[in-house]
Structures are given as C-alpha cells and as structure tokens.
Design an enzyme around this catalytic site. Sequence first.
Site, PDB file in Angstrom:
ATOM      1  CG  HIS A 132      -1.941   1.122   1.169  1.00  0.00           C
ATOM      2  ND1 HIS A 132      -3.271   0.904   0.887  1.00  0.00           N
ATOM      3  CD2 HIS A 132      -1.812   2.460   1.333  1.00  0.00           C
ATOM      4  CE1 HIS A 132      -3.921   2.053   0.889  1.00  0.00           C
ATOM      5  NE2 HIS A 132      -3.045   3.017   1.169  1.00  0.00           N
ATOM      6  CG  HIS A 172      -0.897   6.964  -1.788  1.00  0.00           C
ATOM      7  ND1 HIS A 172      -2.085   7.118  -2.461  1.00  0.00           N
ATOM      8  CD2 HIS A 172      -1.192   6.286  -0.646  1.00  0.00           C
ATOM      9  CE1 HIS A 172      -3.070   6.570  -1.764  1.00  0.00           C
ATOM     10  NE2 HIS A 172      -2.548   6.057  -0.660  1.00  0.00           N
ATOM     11  CD  GLN A 177      -6.678  11.139  -2.036  1.00  0.00           C
ATOM     12  OE1 GLN A 177      -5.533  10.747  -2.017  1.00  0.00           O
ATOM     13  NE2 GLN A 177      -7.514  10.921  -1.026  1.00  0.00           N
ATOM     14  CG  HIS A 210      -7.513   4.356   0.407  1.00  0.00           C
ATOM     15  ND1 HIS A 210      -6.989   3.803  -0.743  1.00  0.00           N
ATOM     16  CD2 HIS A 210      -6.531   5.150   0.928  1.00  0.00           C
ATOM     17  CE1 HIS A 210      -5.743   4.237  -0.897  1.00  0.00           C
ATOM     18  NE2 HIS A 210      -5.442   5.035   0.109  1.00  0.00           N
ATOM     19  CD  GLU A 228      -6.603   6.797   5.554  1.00  0.00           C
ATOM     20  OE1 GLU A 228      -5.486   7.207   5.910  1.00  0.00           O
ATOM     21  OE2 GLU A 228      -6.978   6.815   4.367  1.00  0.00           O
ATOM     22  CG  ASP A 275      -0.637   5.239   3.401  1.00  0.00           C
ATOM     23  OD1 ASP A 275      -0.909   5.406   2.196  1.00  0.00           O
ATOM     24  OD2 ASP A 275      -1.409   5.581   4.302  1.00  0.00           O
ATOM     25  CD1 TRP A 332      -2.765  12.605   3.672  1.00  0.00           C
ATOM     26  CD2 TRP A 332      -1.552  12.344   1.805  1.00  0.00           C
ATOM     27  NE1 TRP A 332      -3.574  12.872   2.601  1.00  0.00           N
ATOM     28  CE2 TRP A 332      -2.878  12.717   1.440  1.00  0.00           C
ATOM     29  CE3 TRP A 332      -0.627  12.121   0.784  1.00  0.00           C
ATOM     30  CZ2 TRP A 332      -3.283  12.875   0.115  1.00  0.00           C
ATOM     31  CZ3 TRP A 332      -1.016  12.283  -0.540  1.00  0.00           C
ATOM     32  CH2 TRP A 332      -2.326  12.654  -0.862  1.00  0.00           C
TER      33      TRP A 332
END
Length: 430
Positions: free
Chosen positions: A58, A60, A153, A211, A214, A310, A316
């Site tokens: 997982h 991005h 997203q 996702h 979350e 992630d 983030w």
Amino acid sequence: MMFDLKVTNATLPDGRSGMDIGVISGRIAAVEANVTGEAGEVIDAAGLLVSPPFIDCHFHMDATLSLGQPRLNESGRLLDGIQIWGELKPLLTHEAVIERAMRYCDLAVTQGLLAIRTHVDICDERLLGVEALLEVKKRVAPYIDLQLVAFPQDGYYRYPGAVDLLKRALDLGVDVVGGIPHFERTMADGAASVRALCEIAAERGLMIDLHCDETDDPLSRHIETLSYETQRLGLGGRSTGSHLTSMHSMDNYYVSKLLPLIAEAGVAAIANPLINIGIQGRHDTYPKRRGMTRVPELLAHGVTVAFGHDCVMDPWYSLGQGDMLDVASMGLHVAQMTSRDAMRQCFAAVTTEPAKILNLEGYGLDVGCKADMVLLQAADTIEAIRLKATRLAVIKGGKVIAKTPAKVSALDLAGRPENIDPASYAPRLG
C-alpha cells in the site's frame, strides 16, 4: 551441477540454519544443507538471515518525495493532506512525477523492497499520474514488480467525472480497482460505490483494493459492504480492505460479527502502521485512540493481514525511507504483538503475506521460485525488525543489484572489543 549463484550457510525465515541456496537461470534450483556443485558466484551468508524480498502492498508513488509542494502539512491531519495534494495536482508535470517515482524506486531497491502496490489518483482529467506511473512500471520492470491501483482520491461519486476517469485508467492498463467509500458525501453513496467498484472488478477479472473506513468514526462500516460484495461476486482472494481504522473505534459486539464476515468472504486486510498511528485520533484529547485496525484479532480469524508504508515524504507524512522493517516495527508496537510468534508474524506482514495479496508469481525461497532475496545483517526475523537490519546484499533473478556495508562500530575503550557488530549481541532465543 553448475549454479550461476550459490548462497551458503544461510538462516531462513522459518528458522532453518546452515542452508545453501543454488540458483540457475534466475530461479532457485536447490535449498538444502551442503549443496554440492560449483557456482559462478558464491555469497557466504555466514549464518545470517536470507529472506525473500520486502513488499509494500500500500503506497502512493504519484505523491512520494513531494514534501513541501506547494506547502507543508503543518497540522499533519488527513484531510489537510488531501487538500494540499489537491493544490499540487494542477502543478504536476509528467516528467516530475516520473523523476520522483524513479528516485524512490532507487531507494526501494537498496532497502530490498522489490514489489510495490501503489495507488494512483485518477481524479485528474489529464490522468497525468496514471500515464506517468505506467511509464515508471515499464522502466522498473526488470527489478521491481510495480502494481497500480486506480484510486479516485476525491470520491468515485463525489468527484465529477471520476466514474469515467476510473474506466479510462483501467483501459490504459492499470491493474487494480480502487476506491475511498468513506470520503463520499453520504454513507449510502459510499456503500453504492463499493458495490459499483466490486462489480467493475468482477466484470474485468481484476483485483480490488479499497481505502476502507480510514476514519475514527465507529459507524463507518464499508468493510461490511466490501465483505458482502466480495462474497456475492466471487472476489475472494482478489479483494482487499486497506486501513480499516474505524475498527479500532467500533464496539466489540459489532466486531465479533464483522471479523467472521471478512474471513468468510476471503477479504484481505492492509494496515499502514506509520500513517495510521500518526493521522488517526486527531480529534481525541485523552484517552487518545491508537489509530490502527485490530491486527491480532484479524489474524486469529484467519484473515490475510499485511502492513504497508503508505507514504514517504509527501503531503500526509513527512518522514520515511522505504524501510519495511520500520513499518513492521511500528506495527509490532502499536498492535502490542510482542510474543515471539507475533513478532514473526509482523515480519511476514511485510514479506509473505503481501505476496499473497498481490498474487505474486514465484515469490519465496522454495525450489522453483524466482531467485529474488535479501541478505540481512541479523540472525533471524525478530532481530531483523529490532535492528532495522542492514541489507548486505539485494538479489534479483540471481544477480546482486544492491550492496550495503555491514554496520560495525569502532570502540576505543581499554579492555573492551575494538569492533561492535549489533547483530552479534542478542541472546539466542527460540
């Protein structure tokens, strides 16, 4: 027998020691003690751990290494990160996304990270990130298995045009169907998006990775819908719920019903310990929720559970270095998985378990598997996590593609050893 490569005197993740691994034509041809036969190259593991490669299931990659562009996420909150990413998207260029992704892949190889599932944002009329990462996938194919997830997203229904954009991304060759049901405008829209996305995956014969929940909201229960749709459509073994953080806030009675549903459906779970513990619980004072899904309980029900990184240096998360042992360590601590067997499960959560989720062919250290492996400066998997062990050699297809010198410190104290190897100081336990 003549081998291309032979790794001798290795300790394997299952505890076997004194093992030799012989490689012919990019595949493992022998795994046993005292393998006879010459080899073009011999690596003496000296009793240290040899593992199959690390896997990040997982990630991005379209956002990685973009920290500070166009501004920093000073709050560290999830929604603020999404806002900053939304500000950056119009400024992205094809070349910049490729350049950052390629640099990250270089780093990944040095860490023994040779398979990555990355979500790529499709909420952009240009599908710039999709096209860029498809190009990256081609470039790194000789050394990294890169799997792309079409990720809306800003919401499959919430973002105008996302329904068509996701279809276009899959038509371009993206591997996996993604989604973010808890970000839709209503719970009903979220549930509808799960149904629609599962039907797309079933129709196209693709895997699905959402996702899912979350959030700290205990009423965010889209994993229940994902489990139902997975069973209805026969997606077991191809379906994954990522994050699942709302489960840490749900009441125990509801979870006692939910866990068997997930297991029966064949849905896998991916926790992202570094990000989950940093982003969740932001609205709490004290007591403050831990922020990660119920990993031991999922495992106890037979669910396949893996850990993902992630984010690395993006809107983030401002830290990270592509080290899946760092991820395993955080997962171990947050989930309080400190028994010997549980710590071994945390190592599996960044190696063998994500390999199942990605459906990787030829992964492992058995005869016939691809000759992909990592020599670690540790005696076993628990020590590898404790030490964040140095990757002494990273091997792909029987060829060494990265090396790092052993970590050894010089000591200048009268009557004490001159050199300190951190891997040699732990008590030998079962």
